[in-house]
Design a protein around this motif. Sequence first.
Motif, short mmCIF file in Angstrom:
data_model
loop_
_atom_site.label_atom_id
_atom_site.label_comp_id
_atom_site.label_asym_id
_atom_site.label_seq_id
_atom_site.Cartn_x
_atom_site.Cartn_y
_atom_site.Cartn_z
N GLU A 76 55.04 108.41 21.86
CA GLU A 76 54.96 107.01 21.46
C GLU A 76 56.06 106.69 20.45
O GLU A 76 56.66 107.57 19.87
CB GLU A 76 53.59 106.67 20.90
N THR B 223 60.10 102.82 22.16
CA THR B 223 60.81 102.91 23.44
C THR B 223 61.18 101.49 23.88
O THR B 223 60.63 100.51 23.38
CB THR B 223 59.93 103.55 24.52
N PRO B 224 62.12 101.38 24.83
CA PRO B 224 62.49 100.04 25.31
C PRO B 224 61.29 99.24 25.82
O PRO B 224 61.22 98.02 25.62
CB PRO B 224 63.47 100.34 26.45
N ALA B 225 60.34 99.91 26.47
CA ALA B 225 59.14 99.21 26.96
C ALA B 225 58.42 98.55 25.80
O ALA B 225 58.01 97.38 25.87
CB ALA B 225 58.21 100.19 27.66
N GLN B 226 58.25 99.30 24.73
CA GLN B 226 57.49 98.79 23.60
C GLN B 226 58.27 97.71 22.83
O GLN B 226 57.70 96.72 22.39
CB GLN B 226 57.09 99.95 22.69
N ALA C 121 64.52 96.62 33.33
CA ALA C 121 63.76 97.87 33.38
C ALA C 121 62.78 97.94 32.22
O ALA C 121 61.60 98.29 32.39
CB ALA C 121 64.73 99.06 33.35
N ALA C 122 63.25 97.59 31.03
CA ALA C 122 62.38 97.64 29.85
C ALA C 122 61.23 96.65 29.99
O ALA C 122 60.11 96.92 29.56
CB ALA C 122 63.19 97.34 28.58
N ILE D 171 59.86 95.65 32.85
CA ILE D 171 58.91 96.18 33.84
C ILE D 171 58.00 97.20 33.17
O ILE D 171 56.77 97.10 33.23
CB ILE D 171 59.66 96.81 35.04
N PHE D 172 58.59 98.18 32.50
CA PHE D 172 57.77 99.19 31.82
C PHE D 172 56.97 98.55 30.68
O PHE D 172 55.84 98.98 30.39
CB PHE D 172 58.63 100.33 31.29
N ASP E 185 53.92 97.07 32.19
CA ASP E 185 53.00 98.17 32.55
C ASP E 185 52.27 98.67 31.31
O ASP E 185 51.06 98.90 31.31
CB ASP E 185 53.78 99.35 33.16
N TRP E 186 53.04 98.84 30.25
CA TRP E 186 52.47 99.40 29.03
C TRP E 186 51.42 98.47 28.42
O TRP E 186 50.32 98.90 28.06
CB TRP E 186 53.60 99.69 28.02
N LEU F 54 49.68 96.19 29.88
CA LEU F 54 48.50 96.14 30.73
C LEU F 54 47.58 97.33 30.46
O LEU F 54 46.37 97.18 30.25
CB LEU F 54 48.91 96.12 32.21
N VAL G 32 63.64 99.95 38.77
CA VAL G 32 64.33 100.29 37.53
C VAL G 32 65.66 101.00 37.82
O VAL G 32 66.69 100.70 37.20
CB VAL G 32 63.41 101.16 36.65
N ILE H 77 55.40 105.41 28.95
CA ILE H 77 56.19 105.66 27.74
C ILE H 77 57.25 106.72 28.00
O ILE H 77 58.39 106.60 27.55
CB ILE H 77 55.26 105.99 26.56
N SER I 122 59.97 105.19 29.92
CA SER I 122 60.72 104.29 29.05
C SER I 122 61.61 105.08 28.09
O SER I 122 62.73 104.66 27.77
CB SER I 122 59.72 103.42 28.30
N LEU J 61 64.51 106.04 29.97
CA LEU J 61 65.37 104.87 30.09
C LEU J 61 66.24 104.73 28.84
O LEU J 61 67.44 104.43 28.92
CB LEU J 61 64.47 103.65 30.25
#
Lengths: 373, 373
Positions: A77, A80-83, A156-157, A159-160, A163-164, A166, B137, B194, B197, B200
Amino acid sequence: MSIATYPIQRVPHHDVVGTLERGCQEHGLDPLANKLAELRLFLAHDLDEVDRAIASVGLGAEDAAGDPKPRTSTGLEGQTPAQESARHLLSQDGKRLRPIVVALAAHVGRGFSEAARTYAVAVELVHNATLLHDDVVDLGARRRGADAARVIYGNAASIFGGDWLLVEALCRIQRVGNAEVLARMLEVVKEMVIAESMQLARRGKLDTSVSDYFHIVDGKTASLFRWAMFAGARAGGVSDEGCEALVDYGKKLGVAFQLVDDVLDVAGDPEATGKTLLADLGEGKMTYPLLCALERCPELVPLLEAVCAGEEVGPEVGGRVASLLRSSGVVDECLALARRLCEEAIAGLSIIPDGVAKSALVTVARATPERRR
Amino acid sequence: MSIATYPIQRVPHHDVVGTLERGCQEHGLDPLANKLAELRLFLAHDLDEVDRAIASVGLGAEDAAGDPKPRTSTGLEGQTPAQESARHLLSQDGKRLRPIVVALAAHVGRGFSEAARTYAVAVELVHNATLLHDDVVDLGARRRGADAARVIYGNAASIFGGDWLLVEALCRIQRVGNAEVLARMLEVVKEMVIAESMQLARRGKLDTSVSDYFHIVDGKTASLFRWAMFAGARAGGVSDEGCEALVDYGKKLGVAFQLVDDVLDVAGDPEATGKTLLADLGEGKMTYPLLCALERCPELVPLLEAVCAGEEVGPEVGGRVASLLRSSGVVDECLALARRLCEEAIAGLSIIPDGVAKSALVTVARATPERRR
């Protein structure tokens, strides 16, 4: 519970109640504006808790009310780009209407418990998850008056990130331990995805039917309002019968809310909404106001076809369409339908005992067709 | 349960056991190939059920074993782009390794029950959900020897398709009614997102550390193997101690499986794998074999840097790199590590009672480093 027990607190300027309040003031609906002012105070404490919890999502710290943030076993954790992408969106001014709805349903029962707060946060996370994916799907550049997350962090970030958010929401709901509330959320997310996908299949097609439109709106918008009412009501210990009535209110309010959104897209004030006119149509999405427009203003068909097919038009074209939709009565017809849905939502509350929460639900429903952003 | 009780049935040619079997035959590992042939028969019935259930996902019909397909209340289900996109991927030949792992863990206990079958289907759906999003992605064009879903149905359909498969899987797991199995899956999906990501964030960077690599592999691959073992074991009524041992096996097998995947990416036979060499590096992803290569073959650094930065190179360059990695011992070193992990996975099974299931787990672990596609 009396309003007087709530201390007057800073209410974030972005919440939908404040927006509704200003909308009513501008439209000379002072009694409704006064009720909304009361509602703001009534919910100030709850929404403050929700905002604090949302601000700490994914930070690995304890959230506002002391829930330990679960750590994954891999220690992956962090930022990350997702977060980053998700937190960018969460930090923008959202309307927070779905958490408000959870809170009001909970107040019909025993009030805004820890479970209700968890659900209120989760419903906002799920909503934001769908926005992250929608913006990638629609190649949206702006969201909530700022650059969309995908513009800053990439598709990409986002999309993830969706997902994250959700799964983060589902984890939170699951930890409350009510299997029915979780099961309903899972079904709702499936409905939302299928509705969005159905909308995608109809992209660029003017010949959408009214029943398709309402199917899609129920799936993509009203479903989450239904869940918000159900979850809040369950958290508040409302009876099964009361839950059903509140779910029905949520469904109707959700459809009305989306209908107003769609009216604002074709005839709103771009300064107030922060969106250019005909943006939905430009993404190939047919809405109810446009279906009415095709019927009432056949001279608009070629233009609307062109926009729907992706042709770019200047803001002056949007302005002209908006005037025509106002003068031809399309806007009034759509808002009348939204008001009718909201009055039906209110009528369905008859079995709910009178009190602050019920009158707040009435206020929200009355104000929804009046919002201007 | 004796192998003889299973009727000999058509085994889909695509399953990973058949692949492993042919791999072992080609490498003169006949005893192992024979064991894999036994394993194929042992699992034929279970995998046939899984395949039938997967083939009917989203069709609205009853699935293979008579589970009524839940219908959403909006009636929106059907052939939306999301579902077409998901079904396109599901209909390609997948390895089905994750369902196999669920089945074997279940056979350590009371066998492949209805709950185990649900978990086996769900784990494959989650895996496919991640593939749909990963292909968007990575802008991947091919998957399982066919056009990627995004190429046929578009990125938007693949994004919603992935969302849909994920939630479909979670719904199925939830209906089994074991909260712990569901909670672990939610945590696993979070870890996977994660980790993806994090990968990524490191895209295009050669200076990834070994520990980052193993963190990412544990999150993106091993986590789902862990869950598959846990879910299968719980469905089979395996003791807590047994579950833990099986989860540990899943973790090690998952890391070894990914490591072999990464070796095949740099030094596999493109005809067998269906992938061009250095495809991962071309997407900016550093892997353990490449980390070893940087150390052992410093002359490769400029080339690998260029590929990692997105420069296209012809297949002959990939072939030359592959030869160098073989002659310099990088391939042997990586496969030795994979074998060590698999032997550790086997050693951890000591507390599991001897029997067909345990010996099948041993066979799978022994064969994993030998696969050539």
